[in-house]
Design an enzyme around this catalytic site. Structure first.
Site, PDB file in Angstrom:
ATOM      1  N   ARG A 199       0.871  -1.179   0.000  1.00  0.00           N
ATOM      2  CA  ARG A 199       0.000   0.000   0.000  1.00  0.00           C
ATOM      3  C   ARG A 199       0.904   1.224   0.000  1.00  0.00           C
ATOM      4  O   ARG A 199       1.706   1.412   0.921  1.00  0.00           O
ATOM      5  CB  ARG A 199      -0.930  -0.002   1.211  1.00  0.00           C
ATOM      6  CG  ARG A 199      -1.888   1.199   1.277  1.00  0.00           C
ATOM      7  CD  ARG A 199      -2.864   1.021   2.436  1.00  0.00           C
ATOM      8  NE  ARG A 199      -3.836   2.089   2.558  1.00  0.00           N
ATOM      9  CZ  ARG A 199      -3.784   3.053   3.490  1.00  0.00           C
ATOM     10  NH1 ARG A 199      -2.802   3.076   4.393  1.00  0.00           N
ATOM     11  NH2 ARG A 199      -4.716   3.983   3.544  1.00  0.00           N
TER      12      ARG A 199
ATOM     13  N   ASN B 179      -7.043   8.244   2.402  1.00  0.00           N
ATOM     14  CA  ASN B 179      -6.667   7.731   3.717  1.00  0.00           C
ATOM     15  C   ASN B 179      -7.452   8.420   4.828  1.00  0.00           C
ATOM     16  O   ASN B 179      -7.577   9.643   4.855  1.00  0.00           O
ATOM     17  CB  ASN B 179      -5.171   7.966   3.949  1.00  0.00           C
ATOM     18  CG  ASN B 179      -4.697   7.338   5.255  1.00  0.00           C
ATOM     19  OD1 ASN B 179      -4.635   6.119   5.377  1.00  0.00           O
ATOM     20  ND2 ASN B 179      -4.373   8.175   6.238  1.00  0.00           N
ATOM     21  N   GLU B 180      -8.030   7.621   5.715  1.00  0.00           N
ATOM     22  CA  GLU B 180      -8.671   8.100   6.948  1.00  0.00           C
ATOM     23  C   GLU B 180      -9.386   9.436   6.733  1.00  0.00           C
ATOM     24  O   GLU B 180      -9.025  10.457   7.344  1.00  0.00           O
ATOM     25  CB  GLU B 180      -7.625   8.209   8.053  1.00  0.00           C
ATOM     26  CG  GLU B 180      -6.928   6.878   8.323  1.00  0.00           C
ATOM     27  CD  GLU B 180      -5.846   6.944   9.393  1.00  0.00           C
ATOM     28  OE1 GLU B 180      -5.609   8.043   9.943  1.00  0.00           O
ATOM     29  OE2 GLU B 180      -5.238   5.903   9.688  1.00  0.00           O
TER      30      GLU B 180
ATOM     31  N   HIS C 227      -8.626   0.589   9.977  1.00  0.00           N
ATOM     32  CA  HIS C 227      -7.299   0.761  10.564  1.00  0.00           C
ATOM     33  C   HIS C 227      -7.390   0.448  12.049  1.00  0.00           C
ATOM     34  O   HIS C 227      -8.187   1.059  12.769  1.00  0.00           O
ATOM     35  CB  HIS C 227      -6.787   2.180  10.321  1.00  0.00           C
ATOM     36  CG  HIS C 227      -6.562   2.481   8.869  1.00  0.00           C
ATOM     37  ND1 HIS C 227      -6.066   3.696   8.423  1.00  0.00           N
ATOM     38  CD2 HIS C 227      -6.734   1.717   7.759  1.00  0.00           C
ATOM     39  CE1 HIS C 227      -5.961   3.663   7.107  1.00  0.00           C
ATOM     40  NE2 HIS C 227      -6.366   2.467   6.683  1.00  0.00           N
TER      41      HIS C 227
ATOM     42  N   TYR D 160      -5.805   0.376  15.581  1.00  0.00           N
ATOM     43  CA  TYR D 160      -4.801   0.819  16.547  1.00  0.00           C
ATOM     44  C   TYR D 160      -5.395   0.682  17.951  1.00  0.00           C
ATOM     45  O   TYR D 160      -5.937  -0.359  18.304  1.00  0.00           O
ATOM     46  CB  TYR D 160      -4.328   2.235  16.209  1.00  0.00           C
ATOM     47  CG  TYR D 160      -3.528   2.287  14.921  1.00  0.00           C
ATOM     48  CD1 TYR D 160      -2.223   1.810  14.865  1.00  0.00           C
ATOM     49  CD2 TYR D 160      -4.093   2.796  13.746  1.00  0.00           C
ATOM     50  CE1 TYR D 160      -1.485   1.846  13.679  1.00  0.00           C
ATOM     51  CE2 TYR D 160      -3.365   2.833  12.558  1.00  0.00           C
ATOM     52  CZ  TYR D 160      -2.059   2.351  12.527  1.00  0.00           C
ATOM     53  OH  TYR D 160      -1.335   2.380  11.354  1.00  0.00           O
TER      54      TYR D 160
ATOM     55  N   GLU E  75      -4.408  -0.873   7.935  1.00  0.00           N
ATOM     56  CA  GLU E  75      -3.269  -0.462   8.752  1.00  0.00           C
ATOM     57  C   GLU E  75      -3.425  -1.069  10.137  1.00  0.00           C
ATOM     58  O   GLU E  75      -4.548  -1.196  10.641  1.00  0.00           O
ATOM     59  CB  GLU E  75      -3.195   1.061   8.925  1.00  0.00           C
ATOM     60  CG  GLU E  75      -2.829   1.858   7.696  1.00  0.00           C
ATOM     61  CD  GLU E  75      -2.663   3.352   8.030  1.00  0.00           C
ATOM     62  OE1 GLU E  75      -2.476   3.684   9.227  1.00  0.00           O
ATOM     63  OE2 GLU E  75      -2.740   4.162   7.092  1.00  0.00           O
TER      64      GLU E  75
ATOM     65  N   TRP F  59       1.415  -1.302   9.181  1.00  0.00           N
ATOM     66  CA  TRP F  59       2.016   0.034   9.129  1.00  0.00           C
ATOM     67  C   TRP F  59       3.291   0.002   9.961  1.00  0.00           C
ATOM     68  O   TRP F  59       3.241  -0.338  11.138  1.00  0.00           O
ATOM     69  CB  TRP F  59       1.063   1.092   9.684  1.00  0.00           C
ATOM     70  CG  TRP F  59       1.635   2.471   9.519  1.00  0.00           C
ATOM     71  CD1 TRP F  59       2.533   3.099  10.350  1.00  0.00           C
ATOM     72  CD2 TRP F  59       1.402   3.361   8.434  1.00  0.00           C
ATOM     73  NE1 TRP F  59       2.871   4.322   9.850  1.00  0.00           N
ATOM     74  CE2 TRP F  59       2.189   4.517   8.659  1.00  0.00           C
ATOM     75  CE3 TRP F  59       0.624   3.314   7.281  1.00  0.00           C
ATOM     76  CZ2 TRP F  59       2.210   5.604   7.792  1.00  0.00           C
ATOM     77  CZ3 TRP F  59       0.633   4.393   6.422  1.00  0.00           C
ATOM     78  CH2 TRP F  59       1.415   5.528   6.683  1.00  0.00           C
TER      79      TRP F  59
END
Length: 444
Positions: free
Chosen positions: A88, A165-166, A232, A234, A261, A290
């Site tokens: 990516r 992205n995001e 994503h 986290y 990610e 990531w």
């Protein structure tokens, strides 16, 4: 200096709400993914990602921050050398960082093809829109792809377009659904028919479940029915229960999802990377770690290698590449590079799922795939092996299943009543879960 603002922590309010949603998980509003999909390249069908020849493709890859490190010209090849099947690549539309040119886009695609990896290209300038004043809009990101259509044309077998992205932070994110549908429409109207990927709001972590609850309508709004959803993971996803609940919501509704990610630690909490990788492997979901190298601002621990050196893995890199459910154990190269073809009959028509046999034979499993000659061809124990450049089923393993009195060949339970399928697509909804109408379009 920290380059990617996507590593930013959640606000206090966001974190609190995330905790609530982790406890109050619900899948209301989902309907099974459509079986129809574009087949001119990488495409989705019944919640899975396929290549044009009907081979299922599971992303196992790495994020590379090209926009900030364009001089790292060997990064894609180095990532491929570690076993990844996807890269990516971070690009910029010029609103926030130096614009990636059309020539650079073409060169990056060529690098991916030379390294035999699938290229996921994304515009990073939208990160945290609505909360970060420097972020640009989804529409501006969509325009970048229209402007660079010439570099994308003919690359449908090799490229997935991750629109932005995001694209929202923790403010104004309720606009995500309409803006995402509009961005998809803009690309399709321009004649871009690649598989698209869309990130969730809330700095990509979708703690509000905005993407989760609207994914079905977003997919339905895509004229090509060829959109992949990307979460994503986290600090919000700090337990196995949260990881599994979020991903299960998509797979149970047959909606295509990847973990676009994730890391082993983060400033907003401690993500459960083991659960992320194990759940992705168990469910056949793609994941992209990531990131290769170049993180700063206190999150250097997110680097997979030190100083872009493929021979200098960090602790995170060693876990990611060599640990349980990691790249070395699970990544399989795309067949567009290997020349392998599905051994079961796979159609390049609207539904690219293998055609199953009615029952098991001496050489074939109920799902139509051949039995493996040896269970040793299945090192990860998921029931699927790889022999003679083709997938096979381990006899008696997890994949050795077929139709029964209560279960359809695709593994979903039969519906108690056909009335649970009001639109006649063969899929019903009973007891808060998808089911298959016996004898219907999905009974295969």
């Amino acid at each position: 200096m920290e380059k990617p603002p996507s590593r930013r922590a959640l606000t206090a309010v966001g974190a609190a709400v995330a905790a609530v949603f982790g406890l109050l998980f619900s899948v209301f509003g989902f309907t099974p993914g459509s079986a129809e999909a574009a087949t001119s390249g990488i495409h989705v069908s019944n919640g899975r990602v396929y290549e044009a020849n009907g081979s299922q493709f599971v992303m196992r890859g790495v994020n590379h921050a090209y926009a900030w490190y364009p001089g790292q010209t060997t990064a894609i090849a180095d990532i491929a050398a570690k076993g990844a099947n996807t890269v990516r690549v971070v690009l910029s539309n010029g609103d926030r960082w130096t614009r990636t040119t059309t020539a650079q886009v073409s060169a990056l695609i060529a690098q991916c093809k030379a390294a035999k990896v699938i290229c996921v290209l994304e515009v990073h300038d939208t990160t945290g829109y609505g909360e970060d004043a420097a972020a640009t809009t989804l529409d501006r990101a969509a325009q970048f792809w229209v402007d660079n259509k010439g570099a994308l044309d003919g690359q449908e077998n090799y490229v997935v377009v991750n629109i932005a992205n995001e694209p929202w932070g923790n403010s104004g994110y309720t606009a995500w659904t309409a803006a995402t549908k509009s961005a998809i429409a803009k690309l399709r109207t321009a004649g871009i028919h690649h598989a698209l990927m869309v990130d969730g709001p809330n700095w990509g972590q979708d703690w509000s479940n905005t993407m989760r609850d609207n994914a079905a309508s977003v997919l339905a709004a895509d004229p090509d029915r060829n959109t992949i959803f990307s979460i994503h993971m986290y600090g919000v996803y700090n337990t196995a229960a949260k990881v599994q609940a979020y991903l299960n919501a998509y797979t149970s509704a047959q909606l295509p999802i990847v973990v676009g990610e994730f890391g082993a630690q983060h400033s907003d909490g401690d993500p459960d990377e083991d659960a992320i990788m194990a759940t992705a492997q168990a469910q056949g979901i793609g994941y992209l770690g990531w990131s290769w190298s170049g993180n700063g601002g206190g999150v250097e621990y997110l680097d997979l290698v030190n100083n872009f050196d493929k021979n200098s893995l960090t602790s995170w890199g060693n876990r990611f590449f060599n640990g349980a459910n990691g790249i070395a154990a699970t990544a399989k190269r795309a067949t567009v590079y290997t020349g392998a073809t599905p051994t079961a009959s796979a159609s390049a028509t609207a539904s690219a799922t293998p055609t199953p046999t009615a029952s098991a034979s001496a050489s074939k499993a109920p799902n139509g795939y051949p039995y493996c000659a040896s269970a040793s061809s299945d090192p990860d124990g998921d029931g699927w092996g790889w022999e003679s450049s083709a997938s096979c089923v381990v006899r008696g393993g997890k994949a050795d299943t077929g139709a029964s009195a209560t279960t359809a060949p695709n593994g979903y339970p039969y519906c108690a009543s056909a009335s649970s399928d009001p639109d006649g697509d063969g899929w019903g909804w009973e007891n808060s879960a998808s089911c298959v109408v016996r004898g219907g379009k999905a009974d295969h």
